[in-house]
Design a protein around this motif. Structure first.
Motif, PDB file in Angstrom:
ATOM      1  N   PRO A 162       0.808  -1.230   0.000  1.00 19.25           N
ATOM      2  CA  PRO A 162       0.000   0.000   0.000  1.00 19.25           C
ATOM      3  C   PRO A 162       0.835   1.271   0.000  1.00 19.25           C
ATOM      4  CG  PRO A 162      -0.068  -1.050   2.163  1.00 19.25           C
ATOM      5  CD  PRO A 162       0.577  -2.030   1.230  1.00 19.25           C
ATOM      6  N   GLU A 163       2.094   1.156   0.433  1.00 17.82           N
ATOM      7  CA  GLU A 163       2.975   2.338   0.437  1.00 17.82           C
ATOM      8  C   GLU A 163       3.272   2.844  -0.969  1.00 17.82           C
ATOM      9  OE1 GLU A 163       5.499  -1.304   0.055  1.00 17.82           O
ATOM     10  OE2 GLU A 163       3.844  -0.694   1.360  1.00 17.82           O
ATOM     11  N   ALA A 164       2.961   2.054  -1.998  1.00 20.76           N
ATOM     12  CA  ALA A 164       3.194   2.471  -3.387  1.00 20.76           C
ATOM     13  C   ALA A 164       2.184   3.514  -3.851  1.00 20.76           C
ATOM     14  CB  ALA A 164       3.146   1.264  -4.315  1.00 20.76           C
ATOM     15  N   LEU A 165       1.064   3.643  -3.141  1.00 25.02           N
ATOM     16  CA  LEU A 165      -0.002   4.541  -3.576  1.00 25.02           C
ATOM     17  C   LEU A 165       0.246   5.981  -3.152  1.00 25.02           C
ATOM     18  CD1 LEU A 165      -3.100   2.318  -2.708  1.00 25.02           C
ATOM     19  CD2 LEU A 165      -2.126   2.728  -4.968  1.00 25.02           C
ATOM     20  N   ARG A 166      -0.173   6.908  -4.017  1.00 27.44           N
ATOM     21  CA  ARG A 166      -0.120   8.346  -3.719  1.00 27.44           C
ATOM     22  C   ARG A 166      -1.507   8.924  -3.988  1.00 27.44           C
ATOM     23  NH1 ARG A 166       4.463  10.717  -7.372  1.00 27.44           N
ATOM     24  NH2 ARG A 166       4.097  12.571  -6.092  1.00 27.44           N
ATOM     25  N   PHE A 167      -1.994   9.695  -3.032  1.00 27.89           N
ATOM     26  CA  PHE A 167      -3.361  10.211  -3.086  1.00 27.89           C
ATOM     27  C   PHE A 167      -3.349  11.727  -3.275  1.00 27.89           C
ATOM     28  CE2 PHE A 167      -3.442   6.233  -0.879  1.00 27.89           C
ATOM     29  CZ  PHE A 167      -4.644   5.634  -1.233  1.00 27.89           C
TER      30      PHE A 167
END
Length: 359
Positions: free
Chosen positions: A146-151
């Motif tokens: 989940p650390e790969a995601l950017r919001f």
């Protein structure tokens, strides 16, 4: 005994010949566009399938594929991805030049962005619902990185956008697949409550016990039946009714969801077979019914449908004519927009294009 050996050998060669005729080979070479040097270790795969390889020391690759159509994707760390549509007639080697990503532009974009700090803490559960869905299968899907995601949230547009720094690593324990997903973007517009996501999934079958394999086989077939892939294969094979589907044209000037049944799904006015592919020359909105399986009660409740409904309903908005290949792959994919049940079932229900249901 000698006669038996000869017969067996002849049969073996015949079967090999038949298998070869059911496949085609795609070859090519991947290089750096600036230096013209080969890129060893580049990932080459057909998106939404289990077919993929890594380039050798000379940047070369070869993939044998069942007859049909595919989106070939090539990616390498630090480079822009490459995509090309291929099918059974793609026999010439493909020369692929990858361009390096402009890191300076990326840093400028990040500096001026509206990125949400600790975005996964705030939006992670919402992202999982948008990406995996809310079905029973979705509960058995796990995002491993989940650390790969950017919001990113735009207050002005009231829109959430999600990007990824690297491929998403997913385990679908309901269907027994590991999925590497190159996420282009996922967005949600809060006003119209409209969500979309695009990317390139690559599937790998998981190993499990006999009990797990039986569960996965059952769930895969259940996910496939009634799906968009199932429908496209039925249209190609001229078996729409036999497979449990019905196709209707939505009346644009009437009340919502009023539709007129199409009498002949294979009318030569819009349906034509050409060189192992089917051309569909239709435009407008169409309602697809699948009557061999009831809809999920959550879907019925969310869309405020009559509780006694016994069919799955999807709306297919066809913007332009399209082609269906013999494995059920269709293009141009951006010209077909679906809502209703097909959009309700998301990545948690996805099976690869090379999936074939057992009898």
């Amino acid at each position: 005994m000698q006669t038996l050996v000869v017969l067996f050998t002849a049969l073996f060669l015949c079967l090999n010949s038949l298998n070869a005729q059911d496949q085609f080979k795609v070859t090519g070479r991947v290089i750096d566009s600036a230096t013209q040097q080969p890129l060893s270790g580049a990932s080459v795969f057909c998106q939404n399938t289990t077919f993929g390889v890594i380039t050798n020391a000379d940047g070369e690759f070869a993939i044998s594929l069942p007859r049909g159509g595919y989106d070939l994707v090539v990616s390498f760390t630090g480079y822009q991805s490459f995509e090309q549509r291929i099918n059974t007639s793609s026999t010439e080697p493909i020369a692929i030049s990858l361009m390096a990503k402009d890191k300076s532009m990326e840093s400028v974009t990040v500096a001026g962005s509206n990125e949400v700090p600790d975005g996964y803490v705030k939006y992670g559960e919402f992202f999982n619902e948008l990406f995996f869905g809310t079905t029973a299968n979705a509960k058995e899907c796990k995002l491993l990185n989940p650390e790969a995601l950017r919001f990113f949230y735009s207050k002005k547009r009231n829109k959430l956008k999600v990007l990824a720094k690297e491929d998403l690593q997913i385990e679908n324990n309901a269907l027994g697949y590991k999925i590497r997903y190159q996420l282009d973007s996922l967005s949600f517009e809060y006003g119209p409550k409209l969500s979309t996501y695009t990317g390139y999934p690559f599937f790998e079958e998981m190993n499990g016990s006999d009990v797990e394999q039986a569960k996965w086989n059952f769930n895969r077939k259940k996910a496939y039946l009634g799906s968009k892939l199932h429908f496209m294969r039925a249209w190609y094979d001229s078996t729409i009714q036999k497979e449990g589907f019905a196709l209707e044209r939505v009346n644009p000037d009437a009340r919502e969801f009023e539709a007129t049944p199409i009498e002949n799904y294979y009318d030569s006015a819009f349906y034509s077979y050409d060189s192992s592919a089917v051309d569909i020359a239709l435009q407008g909105k169409f309602r697809i019914k699948y009557n061999k399986e009831k809809p999920d009660p959550k879907f019925v409740s969310f869309f405020k449908l009559p509780p006694h409904i016994r069919v799955q309903l999807s709306i297919l908005d066809i913007l332009d004519s399209f082609v269906i290949e013999e494995n059920g792959y269709w293009h141009q994919q951006t010209d077909l927009i679906n809502t209703g049940y097909w959009s309700y079932e998301r990545m948690a229900e996805a099976v690869p294009y090379d999936y074939l249901p057992s009898e």
